[in-house]
Scaffold this active site. Sequence first.
Site, mmCIF file in Angstrom:
data_model
loop_
_atom_site.group_PDB
_atom_site.id
_atom_site.type_symbol
_atom_site.label_atom_id
_atom_site.label_comp_id
_atom_site.label_asym_id
_atom_site.label_seq_id
_atom_site.Cartn_x
_atom_site.Cartn_y
_atom_site.Cartn_z
ATOM 1 C CG HIS A 100 -1.739 -1.057 1.561
ATOM 2 N ND1 HIS A 100 -1.313 -2.185 2.209
ATOM 3 C CD2 HIS A 100 -3.066 -1.232 1.337
ATOM 4 C CE1 HIS A 100 -2.330 -3.013 2.358
ATOM 5 N NE2 HIS A 100 -3.400 -2.474 1.836
ATOM 6 C CG ASP A 103 1.738 -0.930 3.353
ATOM 7 O OD1 ASP A 103 0.874 -0.590 4.148
ATOM 8 O OD2 ASP A 103 1.593 -1.826 2.485
ATOM 9 C CD GLU A 231 -7.621 -8.396 -0.928
ATOM 10 O OE1 GLU A 231 -6.668 -7.836 -1.509
ATOM 11 O OE2 GLU A 231 -7.581 -8.742 0.257
ATOM 12 C CD GLU A 265 -6.877 -11.755 2.597
ATOM 13 O OE1 GLU A 265 -6.519 -10.744 1.967
ATOM 14 O OE2 GLU A 265 -6.897 -11.814 3.831
ATOM 15 C CG HIS A 268 -10.774 -11.277 2.512
ATOM 16 N ND1 HIS A 268 -10.357 -10.257 1.692
ATOM 17 C CD2 HIS A 268 -10.128 -11.085 3.692
ATOM 18 C CE1 HIS A 268 -9.499 -9.478 2.345
ATOM 19 N NE2 HIS A 268 -9.341 -9.977 3.558
ATOM 20 C CG ASP A 293 -4.165 -10.849 -0.976
ATOM 21 O OD1 ASP A 293 -3.362 -10.770 -1.933
ATOM 22 O OD2 ASP A 293 -4.545 -9.862 -0.329
ATOM 23 C CG ASP A 304 -8.868 -10.809 7.475
ATOM 24 O OD1 ASP A 304 -8.552 -11.927 7.034
ATOM 25 O OD2 ASP A 304 -8.612 -9.740 6.891
ATOM 26 C CG ASP A 306 -4.727 -11.284 7.263
ATOM 27 O OD1 ASP A 306 -5.579 -11.810 6.520
ATOM 28 O OD2 ASP A 306 -4.554 -10.058 7.333
ATOM 29 C CG ASP A 336 -3.224 -9.794 3.039
ATOM 30 O OD1 ASP A 336 -2.642 -9.423 4.071
ATOM 31 O OD2 ASP A 336 -4.201 -9.202 2.556
HETATM 32 C C1 XUL Z 1 -7.438 -6.630 4.368
HETATM 33 C C2 XUL Z 1 -6.668 -7.021 3.170
HETATM 34 C C3 XUL Z 1 -5.858 -5.936 2.550
HETATM 35 C C4 XUL Z 1 -5.776 -6.023 1.065
HETATM 36 C C5 XUL Z 1 -5.058 -4.875 0.432
HETATM 37 O O1 XUL Z 1 -8.208 -7.641 4.895
HETATM 38 O O2 XUL Z 1 -6.696 -8.143 2.756
HETATM 39 O O3 XUL Z 1 -4.597 -5.958 3.121
HETATM 40 O O4 XUL Z 1 -5.167 -7.191 0.652
HETATM 41 O O5 XUL Z 1 -5.564 -3.646 0.805
HETATM 42 CO CO CO Z 2 -5.735 -9.150 1.212
#
Ligand code: XUL
Ligand code: CO
Length: 436
Positions: A100, A103, A231, A265, A268, A293, A304, A306, A336
């Site tokens: 991003h 970031d 996404e 993702e 998600h 992702d 989430d 991750d 991610d």
């Molecule tokens: C948030 C997510 C983000 C996107 C990019 O859940 O997945 O990090 O991948 O903005």
């Molecule tokens: Co993501």
Amino acid sequence: MKEYYPGIPKVKYEGPQSDNPFAYKFYNPEEIVAGKKMKDQLRFSAAYWHTICAAGADMFGVATADKTFGKTDPMELAEAKAHAFFEIIDKLGIDYFAFHDRDIAPEGSNLAETNKNLDKIVDLFETLMKEYKKNLLWGTANMFNNPRYMHGAGTSCNPDAFAYAAAQAKKAIEVTVRLNGSGYTFWGGREGYETLLNTNMGLELDNMARLLHLATDYGRSIGFKGAFYIEPKPKEPTKHQYDFDASTVIGFLRKYGLNMKLNLEANHGTLAGHTFQHELRVARTEGYFGSVDANIGDLLLGWDTDQFPNDVYDSTFAMYEILKAGGFTTGGLNFDAKARRASFQPDDIFISHIMGMDTMALGLRMADKLIRDGRIDQFVEDRYAGYKSGIGKKIVDGTVTIQELEKYALEMGDVKTNKSGRQEYLEGVVNQILFG
Ligand code: XUL
Ligand code: CO
């Protein structure tokens, strides 16, 4: 040159018998699987925001890992992070990364200053990318963190926030083009609502499409040749996100005539109540498969998390869909994902990526075996064979009337030709492939 992770070697493939924590057991980059080198099938990417920014802070506690490299000045810290990040992906043999805008460089006191900060770090990225021979999988704009986006970005009730978001996306796309990104992602962090009591849903959706049209048209006008992705995510941080899941997003893209693909993702997908395979299947069936992702969520927690992918059933079915979609073109497997809060040591960054990469590599190997074995594909083929001749063919060809179908049903009396769906047989085939 300063080494940020001394003692961590370049990670190599040593095979399944190795007990070296800094070696790949299943990911052998140059080995051909399903007609391509593993590194070209998997196209691994590291996420800047997790790998070098996230330090373990959560809703209940502060950071546990130190990713400050002894720096306090925000621009000096940004530079140190860039150097450290490229060292990490180089040591891991990861060819791609995603980031991003916020970031990589801190915000200034106004947008012009913020853009200047960004340009300065992008200069450094250009140098480091050349030096380490690394590529940008996708760029994106963080349009969810700053309080200005409390009501959303493209879906904000406040046109000033919309305008700021447009300016931010424009700059992030320019930077992505400059770094030769093969994609640009929109994740609508706050593009949703908390309550319908204060929400004009129709206007918000139209405006989101307006922002996407403006941004993607601009990208093409400055020569961006890569893919634009959306996404999907159903909730978190907002209670309801408009980019709910693959099906919802595809409907949205079609309604508004937007030429974009999906960045799916895993976590998600499960938040939306789907398997990751389901999300990938929807995308490939509809022709919207783009990028991934790669992560996994904890189904008992329901948020989430991750986590790095560790479930080989899951990665097998994901890679099966990806191979069936024809493999990656612009996209790749972007982690991610972050190590758990208690996995705070610097070497955990490496160990977590190694585990995740080996999980996806195993998935690729198993998916290839599943396809070569052929029993699953053959079963599906046979299951629908009725549509290749007779009444079935007429239905598919659209040459039958409802009256003809009625006559056919009356003559048949009842459906007597059903066969078993054989789910347990197929599950056994998968186990045999995985463990046989
Ligand atoms: C948030 C997510 C983000 C996107 C990019 O859940 O997945 O990090 O991948 O903005
Ligand atoms: Co993501």
